[in-house]
Design a protein around this motif. Structure first.
Motif, PDB file in Angstrom:
ATOM      1  N   VAL A  89      50.133  45.401  36.097  1.00  0.00           N
ATOM      2  CA  VAL A  89      49.675  45.308  34.700  1.00  0.00           C
ATOM      3  C   VAL A  89      48.306  44.632  34.664  1.00  0.00           C
ATOM      4  N   ILE A  90      48.194  43.546  35.414  1.00  0.00           N
ATOM      5  CA  ILE A  90      46.904  42.850  35.480  1.00  0.00           C
ATOM      6  C   ILE A  90      45.843  43.815  36.017  1.00  0.00           C
ATOM      7  N   GLY A  91      46.228  44.579  37.020  1.00  0.00           N
ATOM      8  CA  GLY A  91      45.296  45.537  37.625  1.00  0.00           C
ATOM      9  C   GLY A  91      44.775  46.539  36.611  1.00  0.00           C
ATOM     10  N   TYR A  92      45.681  47.120  35.833  1.00  0.00           N
ATOM     11  CA  TYR A  92      45.258  48.103  34.831  1.00  0.00           C
ATOM     12  C   TYR A  92      44.335  47.464  33.784  1.00  0.00           C
ATOM     13  N   VAL A  93      44.679  46.258  33.349  1.00  0.00           N
ATOM     14  CA  VAL A  93      43.862  45.581  32.324  1.00  0.00           C
ATOM     15  C   VAL A  93      42.463  45.296  32.887  1.00  0.00           C
ATOM     16  N   LEU A  94      42.411  44.783  34.100  1.00  0.00           N
ATOM     17  CA  LEU A  94      41.114  44.484  34.713  1.00  0.00           C
ATOM     18  C   LEU A  94      40.277  45.756  34.873  1.00  0.00           C
ATOM     19  N   ALA A  95      40.919  46.816  35.336  1.00  0.00           N
ATOM     20  CA  ALA A  95      40.192  48.076  35.540  1.00  0.00           C
ATOM     21  C   ALA A  95      39.668  48.598  34.197  1.00  0.00           C
ATOM     22  N   TYR A  96      40.495  48.473  33.165  1.00  0.00           N
ATOM     23  CA  TYR A  96      40.082  48.971  31.846  1.00  0.00           C
ATOM     24  C   TYR A  96      38.863  48.183  31.341  1.00  0.00           C
ATOM     25  N   VAL A  97      38.945  46.867  31.465  1.00  0.00           N
ATOM     26  CA  VAL A  97      37.871  46.023  30.911  1.00  0.00           C
ATOM     27  C   VAL A  97      36.603  46.113  31.766  1.00  0.00           C
ATOM     28  N   PHE A  98      36.744  45.841  33.056  1.00  0.00           N
ATOM     29  CA  PHE A  98      35.546  45.681  33.887  1.00  0.00           C
ATOM     30  C   PHE A  98      34.995  46.995  34.449  1.00  0.00           C
ATOM     31  N   ALA A  99      35.836  48.015  34.515  1.00  0.00           N
ATOM     32  CA  ALA A  99      35.332  49.288  35.038  1.00  0.00           C
ATOM     33  C   ALA A  99      35.044  50.265  33.897  1.00  0.00           C
ATOM     34  N   LEU A 100      36.059  50.489  33.050  1.00  0.00           N
ATOM     35  CA  LEU A 100      35.872  51.514  32.018  1.00  0.00           C
ATOM     36  C   LEU A 100      35.021  51.028  30.850  1.00  0.00           C
ATOM     37  N   ARG A 101      35.311  49.829  30.322  1.00  0.00           N
ATOM     38  CA  ARG A 101      34.573  49.368  29.144  1.00  0.00           C
ATOM     39  C   ARG A 101      33.202  48.822  29.512  1.00  0.00           C
ATOM     40  N   LEU A 102      33.168  47.910  30.462  1.00  0.00           N
ATOM     41  CA  LEU A 102      31.890  47.256  30.782  1.00  0.00           C
ATOM     42  C   LEU A 102      31.097  48.012  31.855  1.00  0.00           C
ATOM     43  N   ASP A 103      31.778  48.860  32.600  1.00  0.00           N
ATOM     44  CA  ASP A 103      31.137  49.630  33.672  1.00  0.00           C
ATOM     45  C   ASP A 103      30.433  48.727  34.700  1.00  0.00           C
ATOM     46  N   TRP A 104      31.048  47.597  34.989  1.00  0.00           N
ATOM     47  CA  TRP A 104      30.471  46.685  35.969  1.00  0.00           C
ATOM     48  C   TRP A 104      30.952  47.000  37.388  1.00  0.00           C
ATOM     49  N   LEU A 105      32.185  47.419  37.479  1.00  0.00           N
ATOM     50  CA  LEU A 105      32.804  47.562  38.794  1.00  0.00           C
ATOM     51  C   LEU A 105      33.516  48.903  38.912  1.00  0.00           C
ATOM     52  N   PRO A 106      33.690  49.402  40.121  1.00  0.00           N
ATOM     53  CA  PRO A 106      34.419  50.667  40.285  1.00  0.00           C
ATOM     54  C   PRO A 106      35.918  50.498  40.032  1.00  0.00           C
ATOM     55  N   ALA A 141      41.666  41.937  44.204  1.00  0.00           N
ATOM     56  CA  ALA A 141      41.956  40.586  44.700  1.00  0.00           C
ATOM     57  C   ALA A 141      42.372  39.668  43.552  1.00  0.00           C
ATOM     58  N   VAL A 142      41.718  39.819  42.418  1.00  0.00           N
ATOM     59  CA  VAL A 142      42.104  39.001  41.258  1.00  0.00           C
ATOM     60  C   VAL A 142      43.506  39.408  40.786  1.00  0.00           C
ATOM     61  N   ALA A 143      43.739  40.727  40.720  1.00  0.00           N
ATOM     62  CA  ALA A 143      45.058  41.204  40.255  1.00  0.00           C
ATOM     63  C   ALA A 143      46.178  40.703  41.170  1.00  0.00           C
ATOM     64  N   LEU A 144      45.921  40.783  42.452  1.00  0.00           N
ATOM     65  CA  LEU A 144      46.942  40.363  43.408  1.00  0.00           C
ATOM     66  C   LEU A 144      47.045  38.836  43.474  1.00  0.00           C
ATOM     67  N   GLY A 145      45.894  38.157  43.285  1.00  0.00           N
ATOM     68  CA  GLY A 145      45.853  36.722  43.504  1.00  0.00           C
ATOM     69  C   GLY A 145      46.390  35.886  42.361  1.00  0.00           C
ATOM     70  N   LEU A 146      46.479  36.471  41.157  1.00  0.00           N
ATOM     71  CA  LEU A 146      46.902  35.659  40.015  1.00  0.00           C
ATOM     72  C   LEU A 146      48.312  35.094  40.202  1.00  0.00           C
ATOM     73  N   VAL A 147      49.213  35.917  40.691  1.00  0.00           N
ATOM     74  CA  VAL A 147      50.587  35.462  40.901  1.00  0.00           C
ATOM     75  C   VAL A 147      50.599  34.351  41.950  1.00  0.00           C
ATOM     76  N   TYR A 148      49.865  34.611  43.010  1.00  0.00           N
ATOM     77  CA  TYR A 148      49.791  33.657  44.113  1.00  0.00           C
ATOM     78  C   TYR A 148      49.162  32.348  43.639  1.00  0.00           C
ATOM     79  N   MET A 149      48.098  32.489  42.842  1.00  0.00           N
ATOM     80  CA  MET A 149      47.409  31.314  42.324  1.00  0.00           C
ATOM     81  C   MET A 149      48.362  30.482  41.457  1.00  0.00           C
ATOM     82  N   ALA A 150      49.124  31.168  40.623  1.00  0.00           N
ATOM     83  CA  ALA A 150      50.054  30.472  39.730  1.00  0.00           C
ATOM     84  C   ALA A 150      51.093  29.700  40.539  1.00  0.00           C
ATOM     85  N   LEU A 151      51.590  30.334  41.589  1.00  0.00           N
ATOM     86  CA  LEU A 151      52.610  29.703  42.422  1.00  0.00           C
ATOM     87  C   LEU A 151      52.052  28.434  43.088  1.00  0.00           C
ATOM     88  N   ILE A 152      50.874  28.560  43.680  1.00  0.00           N
ATOM     89  CA  ILE A 152      50.280  27.428  44.395  1.00  0.00           C
ATOM     90  C   ILE A 152      49.914  26.306  43.408  1.00  0.00           C
TER      91      ILE A 152
END
Lengths: 534, 313
Positions: B146-163, B185-196
């Motif tokens: 879910v985080i992945g889709y949101v990030l892709a929508y915002v930073f790739a599709l809307r802002l066109d900053w990243l692929p 990395a952000v999408a995958l790391g958020l869960v890990y970050m929260a745990l740590i």
């Protein structure tokens, strides 16, 4: 304080610089008009189009290997590698001459001996046309470097269609050393004489496949038309990007990271249509026919009355609504077995699938067939959208007509294994599963393995009807189109009466591409020749 | 210490052997047939049988296992049923994207999570603590896809900053490499970050209430030194343990993240192999993952001695 401000300013500047650098324009993406980026329908896990019959492999193989004949959009075989042919009046001796100057990707000339070896490998695996030709072949010989000849014991009028068939496995011409590989063993060299060569070093199965232009390819002079004519490639490189997630694929297409998506998911099509940079259109005009496949070996469906109960109750509208949704342009009912809008299409005998659905009659037919509430095993591949949708509609339908459904949710790999079991349903066998057949395979009986009713050797479900087989034979022997139409009309009725299987409707899919791509055509396979990019 | 490392490394052999036998048995009894998938819909049952025989899938269990294991002992993981490529070659092709993703995820998540946890413990009960913990709960509760889709929508599709998708090797430049990997990395790391972050906070709260911290404060040790030198070092053992355990979750998360962002890594290789029943590939990848996991745990055990000199092996 001054130090703090300096530090914050530095951090802010660094952060902005970082974002700016990351957001820098993609210099390589979209800038290279000589590279086409394509998302195929599935993962390209191997490239032996004889060893496996997966369509995605056939589609990749069409770039690498050329064929003797190729079908055009009228489904007529046209010469491709062949320059000319002669056939005797009794259709028993066929002599073919190859075009001069044909070369394989390794620089070796294409010779008649390569063709003969390729035909032998293909015949061993193609049950629909290659097998029957093999059975009646007395001799297949390379007469000289450019000439090969079939001598048959029985006439085979559909020879050109067989040599140019587009359904899998197609007859691809490989070098003799490769074609000599057992047809049940995978080849490891991908050397063809088609317009593109495969770069095996850059291949990452499941992620990327790279095809590079073969400068030695000799296109025909005619304009390209599906698999026939001059296959002019306007790209130095065609990249197949495997994107397993449909939402990601849609985003990548919208973002310009890929140019062409072969099979966009139906629910994403409205989104893609809104984007002015994208074009969306029907992919394959021949579409697909959904299939309610019945096991004829075990009760109650070993009795034709039970199979007719399904015909009586089944609503194709329900199935198509579940498979492709509300888009009326994508589907139609099909009271017959053959592809609509093709020359041999007929609805003769299709009455049981027309009109109001009659659940009471279905219950009565089931009772007459001796059905007493035993569990009916329905195999549903839940990881494939089309089969899952059909399976759910079927479960509901069976309940409505009083059938005790044993809905078994599996993945496609397991259904593939289970459907081959002839044991009783209570012992690991099955009663019903769903699939679909490409419309290109349902234009006539030759590639239509699902219509074969030869019993033990028939396709899964093992229907047996001598009348159906007789009518298939009549089509093979038909000398002209009128006779073919008569044979097909009778075949359709016989297959409907016997309920070889129950069609659940005719449906199509979309393809989508960026508007800087032109020349995309509707076909049962992606046609890359004559496509250009600006 | 060296003999401990040698013993622990040797102990991986029976572990890997057990994993190998378990995975092989599981695949043997699991339904599905690669021959049917290879043959496709147009094949006859006889063709499927012949393909199955040519792949050696009709041989008895023990013969197949013995043959496979004998080759594994010689360093040969076998050949993929579908691609006809050596499994080791396929794994080698996929290692860089996965290792890159996991390293960047670790760097991002640890560099955020540990300061967050430390600050939350230091400012215990304040709005900062609550904000950090709310972020951690959100990160922990939201699936990475879910985080992945949101990030892709915002930073790739809307802002066109990243692929949206894909992977670029670091050999083609750091910027293109990061452009492709930052969102996954952000999408995958958020869960890990929260745990740590949660573990760091909890452990730090415990450590900060210890007498020696009070003594350090009384002796005038600065806030930063007290938190990051005295307290964090003593809180490190449970944090490092969780980092090690979380590594397994990271491997599992990589499977999903690689699919969402179309990264050609080991996660996608595993999923594809399972769906196709490509037994040699599944066995090879699982063996490799189990070996890596055992090694990570060994690394964690050795790190204990760095953070707590009282621990000796």
């Amino acid at each position: 304080m001054g130090n703090g401000i300096y530090r914050r300013t530095l951090l802010k500047t660094a952060a902005l610089a970082g974002v700016g650098a990351l957001a820098a324009p993609r210099l390589s993406l979209g800038a290279d008009a000589k590279t086409l980026r394509f998302i195929p329908q599935a993962n390209l896990a191997n490239l032996d189009p004889i060893w496996t019959t997966q369509y995605v492999v056939r589609n990749g193989a069409l770039l690498i290997w050329d064929t003797l004949y190729g079908v055009d959009d009228k489904l007529q075989p046209q010469p491709q590698m062949v320059e000319s042919h002669e056939v005797t009046d009794d259709f028993k001796t066929w002599t073919f001459k190859l075009r001069p100057g044909l070369k394989f990707h390794d620089g070796e000339p294409v010779l008649a001996k390569d063709v003969a070896a390729s035909i032998l490998r293909w015949m061993a695996r193609d049950a629909t046309m290659g097998g029957p030709i093999k059975k009646r072949t007395d001799m297949l010989e390379a007469v000289d470097d450019r000439t090969f000849r079939f001598r048959l014991s029985k006439p085979y009028p559909k020879m050109l269609f067989a040599l140019g068939k587009s359904s899998t496995p197609c007859l691809f011409i490989m070098p003799e050393r490769i074609a000599n590989t057992s047809p049940f063993k995978q080849i490891s060299e991908y050397v063809g004489s088609g317009p593109m060569r495969f770069n095996k070093d850059l291949w990452v199965p499941g992620a990327k496949a790279i095809f590079e232009k073969f400068d030695g390819y000799l296109p025909r002079d005619e304009k390209a038309n599906w698999l026939s004519g001059g296959k002019q490639i306007n790209f130095d490189r065609i990249e197949w990007n495997i994107v397993p997630d449909v939402a990601t694929a849609a985003a990548a297409l919208q973002n310009g990271e890929v140019d062409w998506w072969e099979t966009p998911s139906a629910d994403l099509v409205p989104l893609l249509k809104k984007n002015p940079n994208l074009a969306v259109d029907i992919a394959d005009p021949l579409g697909n026919i959904g299939s309610f496949r019945i096991n004829h070996l075990h009760p109650p469906f070993d009795d034709v009355r039970a199979r007719r109960a399904i015909q009586t109750a089944l609503s194709q509208e329900d199935y198509m609504g579940a498979v492709v949704g509300d888009d009326q342009a994508l589907w139609k009912t099909v009271p017959g077995f053959f592809t609509p809008d093709t020359p041999l299409y007929t609805e003769n005998g299709g009455e049981p699938l027309k009109g109001k659905r009659d659940y009471e009659l279905a219950k009565q037919l089931l009772a007459e067939a001796g059905y007493k509430g035993e569990p009916i095993v329905l195999l549903v591949a839940t990881d494939v959208g089309i089969t899952k949708a059909q399976g759910d509609v079927t479960a509901d339908l069976l309940k409505r007509i009083g059938v005790n459904v044993d809905y078994q949710a599996l993945d496609w790999g397991t259904v593939g294994q289970r459907r081959a079991k002839k044991e009783k349903p209570s012992e690991g066998g099955w009663n019903i599963f769903h699939t679909w057949h490409a419309g290109a395979d349902c234009v006539n009986p030759a590639p239509y393995i699902a219509l074969d009713a030869s019993g033990d050797t028939a396709w899964f479900g093992w229907p047996k009807s001598d009348l159906v087989q007789e009518k298939i034979g009549a089509w093979y022997d038909a000398p002209d189109l009128a006779a073919e139409k008569t044979a097909i009309a009778e075949l359709n009725k016989a297959a409907m009466d016997h309920v070889v299987y129950v069609p659940t409707g005719f449906f199509k899919g979309y393809q989508a591409w960026r508007t800087n791509i032109s020349g995309v055509v509707k076909a049962p396979f992606p046609v890359f020749w004559d496509v250009t990019k600006t | 210490m060296l003999s401990y490392i040698a013993r622990r490394t040797a102990a991986t052999i029976p572990v890997v052997l057990m994993v190998a036998l378990f995975v092989f048995s599981l695949l043997y009894i699991a339904p599905g047939d690669p021959a049917a998938i290879i043959a496709g819909d147009q094949a006859t049952p006889a063709d499927v049988d012949r393909i199955r025989a040519s792949l050696g899938l009709d041989r008895p269990f023990l013969v197949r296992f013995g043959d496979w294991f004998w080759h594994v002992l010689q360093g040969d993981l076998g050949t993929s049923i579908f691609t006809n490529l050596p499994v080791s070659h396929m794994i080698a092709q996929r290692i860089e994207p996965t290792v890159s993703l996991m390293c960047l995820t670790l760097i991002l998540s640890l560099s955020c999570a540990i300061p967050m946890g430390v600050i939350a413990a230091w400012k215990h009960g304040t709005w900062i603590d609550r904000a950090v913990m709310t972020t951690a709960v959100l990160g922990f509760s939201t699936p990475s896809f879910v985080i992945g889709y949101v990030l892709a929508y915002v930073f790739a599709l809307r802002l066109d900053w990243l692929p949206v998708q894909g992977f670029t090797s670091i050999s083609e430049g750091l910027i293109p490499f990061l452009r492709n990997l930052i969102l996954p990395a952000v999408a995958l790391g958020l869960v890990y970050m929260a745990l740590i972050a949660r573990i760091t906070r909890a452990t730090m709260l415990d450590v900060l209430s210890q007498d020696y911290i009070r003594t350090a404060k009384a002796k005038g040790v600065g806030q930063r030194g007290m938190l990051f030198v005295h307290a964090l070092k003593n809180a490190a053992v449970p944090i490092v343990t969780i980092i090690g355990i979380g590594f397994a979750a990271l491997i599992g998360g990589a499977v999903v993240t690689e699919s969402v962002f179309a990264i050609p890594g080991l996660g996608r290789l595993t999923v594809d192999a399972i769906l196709r029943r490509d037994y040699p590939v599944i066995q090879g990848v699982v063996l490799m993952f189990s070996f890596v996991y055992v090694m990570v745990n060994l690394g964690v055990d050795l790190l204990y001695t760095v953070f707590d000199p009282r621990i000796r092996y």
